[in-house]
Design a protein around this motif. Sequence first.
Motif, PDB file in Angstrom:
ATOM      1  N   SER A   1     -17.605 -17.360  -0.782  1.00 54.26           N
ATOM      2  CA  SER A   1     -17.949 -16.818  -2.029  1.00 54.26           C
ATOM      3  C   SER A   1     -17.913 -15.312  -2.129  1.00 54.26           C
ATOM      4  N   GLY A   2     -17.395 -14.802  -3.451  1.00 50.43           N
ATOM      5  CA  GLY A   2     -17.301 -13.253  -3.449  1.00 50.43           C
ATOM      6  C   GLY A   2     -15.866 -12.795  -3.244  1.00 50.43           C
ATOM      7  N   MET A   3     -15.118 -13.924  -2.456  1.00 52.20           N
ATOM      8  CA  MET A   3     -13.669 -13.584  -2.409  1.00 52.20           C
ATOM      9  C   MET A   3     -12.534 -14.198  -3.195  1.00 52.20           C
ATOM     10  N   GLU A   4     -11.501 -14.013  -3.306  1.00 45.99           N
ATOM     11  CA  GLU A   4     -10.505 -14.479  -4.088  1.00 45.99           C
ATOM     12  C   GLU A   4      -8.969 -14.663  -3.272  1.00 45.99           C
ATOM     13  N   TYR A   5      -8.319 -15.611  -3.617  1.00 44.44           N
ATOM     14  CA  TYR A   5      -7.007 -15.997  -2.968  1.00 44.44           C
ATOM     15  C   TYR A   5      -6.174 -15.465  -3.841  1.00 44.44           C
ATOM     16  N   ILE A   6      -5.086 -14.517  -3.325  1.00 45.97           N
ATOM     17  CA  ILE A   6      -4.050 -14.041  -3.973  1.00 45.97           C
ATOM     18  C   ILE A   6      -2.725 -14.197  -3.765  1.00 45.97           C
ATOM     19  N   GLU A   7      -1.634 -14.618  -4.296  1.00 51.26           N
ATOM     20  CA  GLU A   7      -0.518 -14.851  -3.759  1.00 51.26           C
ATOM     21  C   GLU A   7       0.433 -14.136  -4.559  1.00 51.26           C
ATOM     22  N   ILE A   8       1.448 -13.242  -3.858  1.00 45.73           N
ATOM     23  CA  ILE A   8       2.408 -12.383  -4.513  1.00 45.73           C
ATOM     24  C   ILE A   8       3.818 -12.708  -4.044  1.00 45.73           C
ATOM     25  N   SER A   9       4.930 -12.488  -4.824  1.00 46.55           N
ATOM     26  CA  SER A   9       5.998 -12.697  -4.353  1.00 46.55           C
ATOM     27  C   SER A   9       6.877 -11.447  -5.069  1.00 46.55           C
ATOM     28  N   GLN A  10       7.398 -10.607  -4.331  1.00 46.13           N
ATOM     29  CA  GLN A  10       7.990  -9.370  -4.971  1.00 46.13           C
ATOM     30  C   GLN A  10       9.304  -8.495  -4.276  1.00 46.13           C
ATOM     31  N   GLU A  11       9.866  -7.804  -4.926  1.00 48.98           N
ATOM     32  CA  GLU A  11      10.786  -7.099  -4.217  1.00 48.98           C
ATOM     33  C   GLU A  11      10.018  -5.721  -4.203  1.00 48.98           C
ATOM     34  N   TYR A  12      10.047  -4.975  -2.742  1.00 51.77           N
ATOM     35  CA  TYR A  12       9.636  -3.693  -2.622  1.00 51.77           C
ATOM     36  C   TYR A  12      10.618  -2.865  -1.721  1.00 51.77           C
ATOM     37  N   VAL A  13      10.188  -1.544  -1.840  1.00 50.60           N
ATOM     38  CA  VAL A  13      10.978  -0.723  -0.669  1.00 50.60           C
ATOM     39  C   VAL A  13       9.663  -0.417   0.124  1.00 50.60           C
ATOM     40  N   THR A  14       9.946  -0.415   1.482  1.00 52.18           N
ATOM     41  CA  THR A  14       8.998  -0.303   2.486  1.00 52.18           C
ATOM     42  C   THR A  14       9.466   0.572   3.389  1.00 52.18           C
ATOM     43  N   THR A  15       8.350   1.093   4.295  1.00 50.06           N
ATOM     44  CA  THR A  15       8.508   1.841   5.535  1.00 50.06           C
ATOM     45  C   THR A  15       7.186   1.654   6.219  1.00 50.06           C
ATOM     46  N   ARG A  16       7.191   2.152   7.506  1.00 49.48           N
ATOM     47  CA  ARG A  16       5.831   1.933   8.462  1.00 49.48           C
ATOM     48  C   ARG A  16       5.861   3.310   9.431  1.00 49.48           C
ATOM     49  N   GLY A  17       4.407   3.644   9.713  1.00 47.89           N
ATOM     50  CA  GLY A  17       4.261   4.944  10.455  1.00 47.89           C
ATOM     51  C   GLY A  17       2.825   4.826  10.808  1.00 47.89           C
ATOM     52  N   ARG A  18       2.513   5.766  11.458  1.00 44.59           N
ATOM     53  CA  ARG A  18       1.030   6.140  11.851  1.00 44.59           C
ATOM     54  C   ARG A  18       0.148   5.986  10.576  1.00 44.59           C
ATOM     55  N   ILE A  19      -0.966   5.573  10.677  1.00 44.69           N
ATOM     56  CA  ILE A  19      -2.021   5.464   9.555  1.00 44.69           C
ATOM     57  C   ILE A  19      -2.360   6.851   9.257  1.00 44.69           C
ATOM     58  N   THR A  20      -2.544   7.967  10.377  1.00 49.11           N
ATOM     59  CA  THR A  20      -2.831   9.286  10.003  1.00 49.11           C
ATOM     60  C   THR A  20      -1.717   9.954   9.069  1.00 49.11           C
ATOM     61  N   ASP A  21      -0.570   9.338   8.960  1.00 47.38           N
ATOM     62  CA  ASP A  21       0.512   9.988   8.139  1.00 47.38           C
ATOM     63  C   ASP A  21       0.739   9.580   6.699  1.00 47.38           C
ATOM     64  N   VAL A  22      -0.335   8.300   6.503  1.00 50.23           N
ATOM     65  CA  VAL A  22       0.037   7.669   5.163  1.00 50.23           C
ATOM     66  C   VAL A  22       0.115   8.249   4.018  1.00 50.23           C
ATOM     67  N   SER A  23      -0.262   9.469   3.879  1.00 46.18           N
ATOM     68  CA  SER A  23       0.030  10.307   2.520  1.00 46.18           C
ATOM     69  C   SER A  23       1.631  10.534   2.537  1.00 46.18           C
ATOM     70  N   ASP A  24       1.877  11.160   3.734  1.00 50.22           N
ATOM     71  CA  ASP A  24       3.512  11.600   3.902  1.00 50.22           C
ATOM     72  C   ASP A  24       4.279  10.414   3.806  1.00 50.22           C
ATOM     73  N   LEU A  25       3.838   9.420   4.070  1.00 49.85           N
ATOM     74  CA  LEU A  25       4.619   7.965   4.296  1.00 49.85           C
ATOM     75  C   LEU A  25       4.830   7.537   2.896  1.00 49.85           C
ATOM     76  N   HIS A  26       3.559   7.549   2.129  1.00 45.69           N
ATOM     77  CA  HIS A  26       3.839   7.642   0.547  1.00 45.69           C
ATOM     78  C   HIS A  26       4.909   8.498  -0.185  1.00 45.69           C
ATOM     79  N   LEU A  27       4.577   9.710   0.116  1.00 48.16           N
ATOM     80  CA  LEU A  27       5.480  10.488  -0.475  1.00 48.16           C
ATOM     81  C   LEU A  27       7.224  10.333  -0.062  1.00 48.16           C
TER      82      LEU A  27
END
Length: 148
Positions: free
Chosen positions: A81-107
């Motif tokens: 209750s109160g939750m939803e199931y979501i399914e997404i298939s998409q093309e993305y550009v992606t990168t990974r790094g430390r959560i503390t750097d999330v703003s810089d990673l987005h840029l």
Amino acid sequence: MECKKVKKDFKVVGMKNRGAYANFGSEVPKFAQQFISKASEIQHHSNTEIALYEPKRDENHLEGDYYVGLIVPDALNEVPSGMEYIEISQEYVTTRGRITDVSDLHLQIIKWSDEHGYQKNLGSYIIETYHPIENNIEEVQIYIPIHS
């Protein structure tokens, strides 16, 4: 930082909320904590936390929807209750790094995407997945949706 283009499928059970983009940095983690307290109600999840964000279309777009949830391995017919199931298939550009750097990673991923001629898909959610590593450090994988 490595950036790349990927095609990715996500199956998610989560809770939806809406807020001001300016407050996402504090609001989304608080909402995620509320969600995690209910995570035991979800059968067969992966323990990988995920957030989906409505992209900001322009300067006048001040509020957006977002989901916090967990990745699940298979489609679910019933969700708590109160939750939803979501399914997404998409093309993305992606990168990974430390959560503390999330703003810089987005840029950096947006700059890399622009330099490689990828056009953002504003009709699909920006996705972040969260991955604990050693010593209480967490990494974030960012997925920016693009047009194929």
